[in-house]
Every structure is written in structure tokens, then in C-alpha cells.
Design an enzyme around this catalytic site. Sequence first.
Site, mmCIF file in Angstrom:
data_model
loop_
_atom_site.group_PDB
_atom_site.id
_atom_site.type_symbol
_atom_site.label_atom_id
_atom_site.label_comp_id
_atom_site.label_asym_id
_atom_site.label_seq_id
_atom_site.Cartn_x
_atom_site.Cartn_y
_atom_site.Cartn_z
ATOM 1 N N ASN A 1 3.258 -18.206 16.297
ATOM 2 C CA ASN A 1 4.630 -18.508 16.732
ATOM 3 C C ASN A 1 4.922 -19.980 16.505
ATOM 4 O O ASN A 1 4.073 -20.854 16.683
ATOM 5 C CB ASN A 1 4.895 -18.070 18.175
ATOM 6 C CG ASN A 1 4.002 -18.698 19.220
ATOM 7 O OD1 ASN A 1 2.831 -18.982 18.974
ATOM 8 N ND2 ASN A 1 4.541 -18.913 20.409
ATOM 9 N N GLU B 1 7.907 -22.680 17.521
ATOM 10 C CA GLU B 1 9.096 -22.902 18.346
ATOM 11 C C GLU B 1 9.909 -24.082 17.819
ATOM 12 O O GLU B 1 9.454 -24.841 16.959
ATOM 13 C CB GLU B 1 8.676 -23.120 19.801
ATOM 14 C CG GLU B 1 7.962 -21.899 20.356
ATOM 15 C CD GLU B 1 7.612 -22.000 21.827
ATOM 16 O OE1 GLU B 1 7.694 -23.106 22.404
ATOM 17 O OE2 GLU B 1 7.269 -20.951 22.394
ATOM 18 N N CYS C 1 8.579 -15.615 15.957
ATOM 19 C CA CYS C 1 7.393 -14.960 16.520
ATOM 20 C C CYS C 1 6.234 -14.935 15.514
ATOM 21 O O CYS C 1 6.449 -14.915 14.291
ATOM 22 C CB CYS C 1 7.702 -13.515 16.878
ATOM 23 S SG CYS C 1 8.869 -13.298 18.216
ATOM 24 N N GLU D 1 4.236 -12.411 14.903
ATOM 25 C CA GLU D 1 4.151 -11.158 14.140
ATOM 26 C C GLU D 1 5.040 -11.217 12.906
ATOM 27 O O GLU D 1 4.648 -10.813 11.803
ATOM 28 C CB GLU D 1 4.579 -9.954 15.001
ATOM 29 C CG GLU D 1 3.691 -9.719 16.206
ATOM 30 C CD GLU D 1 4.169 -10.441 17.462
ATOM 31 O OE1 GLU D 1 4.703 -11.567 17.355
ATOM 32 O OE2 GLU D 1 4.007 -9.870 18.547
ATOM 33 N N CYS E 1 7.870 -8.056 20.380
ATOM 34 C CA CYS E 1 9.265 -7.975 20.839
ATOM 35 C C CYS E 1 10.022 -6.955 19.988
ATOM 36 O O CYS E 1 9.542 -6.496 18.938
ATOM 37 C CB CYS E 1 9.919 -9.352 20.777
ATOM 38 S SG CYS E 1 10.413 -9.856 19.116
ATOM 39 N N CYS F 1 10.510 -7.873 16.274
ATOM 40 C CA CYS F 1 9.297 -7.706 15.470
ATOM 41 C C CYS F 1 9.004 -6.224 15.230
ATOM 42 O O CYS F 1 8.578 -5.840 14.138
ATOM 43 C CB CYS F 1 8.111 -8.387 16.154
ATOM 44 S SG CYS F 1 8.198 -10.196 16.093
HETATM 45 N N1 THU Z 1 6.508 -14.511 20.890
HETATM 46 C C1 THU Z 1 5.817 -14.051 19.805
HETATM 47 O O1 THU Z 1 5.292 -14.835 19.007
HETATM 48 N N2 THU Z 1 5.753 -12.699 19.621
HETATM 49 C C2 THU Z 1 6.364 -11.766 20.413
HETATM 50 O O2 THU Z 1 6.338 -10.586 20.108
HETATM 51 C C3 THU Z 1 7.052 -12.206 21.625
HETATM 52 C C4 THU Z 1 7.156 -13.664 21.855
HETATM 53 C C5 THU Z 1 6.585 -15.958 21.088
HETATM 54 C C6 THU Z 1 7.971 -16.538 20.944
HETATM 55 C C7 THU Z 1 7.879 -17.778 21.796
HETATM 56 O O3 THU Z 1 7.370 -18.839 21.009
HETATM 57 C C8 THU Z 1 6.843 -17.433 22.861
HETATM 58 O O4 THU Z 1 6.167 -16.280 22.394
HETATM 59 C C9 THU Z 1 7.436 -17.144 24.223
HETATM 60 O O5 THU Z 1 8.426 -16.190 24.162
#
Ligand code: THU
Length: 132
Positions: free
Chosen positions: A39, A41, A50, A52, A89, A92
Site C-alpha cells: 500500500n 498512501e 491498496c 492488492e 476491500c 480490490c
Molecule cells: N489497504 C490495502 O492496502 N488493502 C485493502 O484491501 C484495504 C486497505 C490499505 C489502504 C490504506 O493505506 C490502509 O490499508 C488503511 O486503510
Amino acid sequence: MNHFDRLRELIDNCYAPYSKFRVASIAVLEDDRTYGGVNVESVAYPTTMCAERNAIFHSVTEGAKPGDIAEVHILAVNGEGECVKAYPCGACRQVIAELSRNAAKIHIYRSREDVTVHSIADLLPHAFDSLE
Ligand code: THU
């Protein structure tokens, strides 16, 4: 190297200074090629991506086609440094469904031994897959 050990390595590459929630993922193709993602940000929060989707987009960048994704492996570490099972999520799940077959397996780890496996069809039943 097995997928769990690779996920542990990738976790160090996450860029998650805002949520402190780190996620690493590996997309495994039908021909066993693997592509990692973490991930990433942004201070403009919605532009975060994300792990995935980064793994899957990495595989597409290297030539993966719809139907090629056989497995997606996921490891998440929370702000306290604990491994937690993080399900992909909705966004994804949609991307995985479009680029895999219904039988594609999602592996969600809490440790090397504690792993939950679901098909993408279980996680996203009745997926939207056509503009018709
Ligand atoms: N996140 C993912 O990388 N994958 C997911 O399926 C859900 C959330 C990340 C996004 C963000 O950087 C952190 O988790 C918190 O939401």
C-alpha cells in the site's frame, strides 16, 4: 522463497505514514510468475492505493492478461506491529474478479501457519463483469 516470507519482506516497503496500517500482497499468475505490491498512501488521502491492486497492476504491467491471476496473497500489519487478517476491500475484489477466473484463491495470513483461503467468487458473488 515461499509467499509468506516474501510478504514479510515486502511489508518493509509499504508507505503508510498516515494510517500506520501496512499491507503487502503478491499476485501469482497461472504460470507461477509472482508480482508484489504494497500500500502506498498520500497526504491527499483518497489517492492512496491498496497493496492488492498494486500487485495486480504490477502483473498487468509485466504482461498479465484477464484470466491469468491464479492467487492473491495478503499480509497486513497494524499500527501496533501485529499481523492481522485483512480481507481485500471492495475495489480490490472487483479488480481481482475481472482479471482472474472464479476459482482464483485469496490467501489471507495472520502467520505462516494461520492462513484463510477464499475463492474470489466467495468474496465477490455476482461480480459485475460486463458493460452489456
Ligand atoms: N489497504 C490495502 O492496502 N488493502 C485493502 O484491501 C484495504 C486497505 C490499505 C489502504 C490504506 O493505506 C490502509 O490499508 C488503511 O486503510
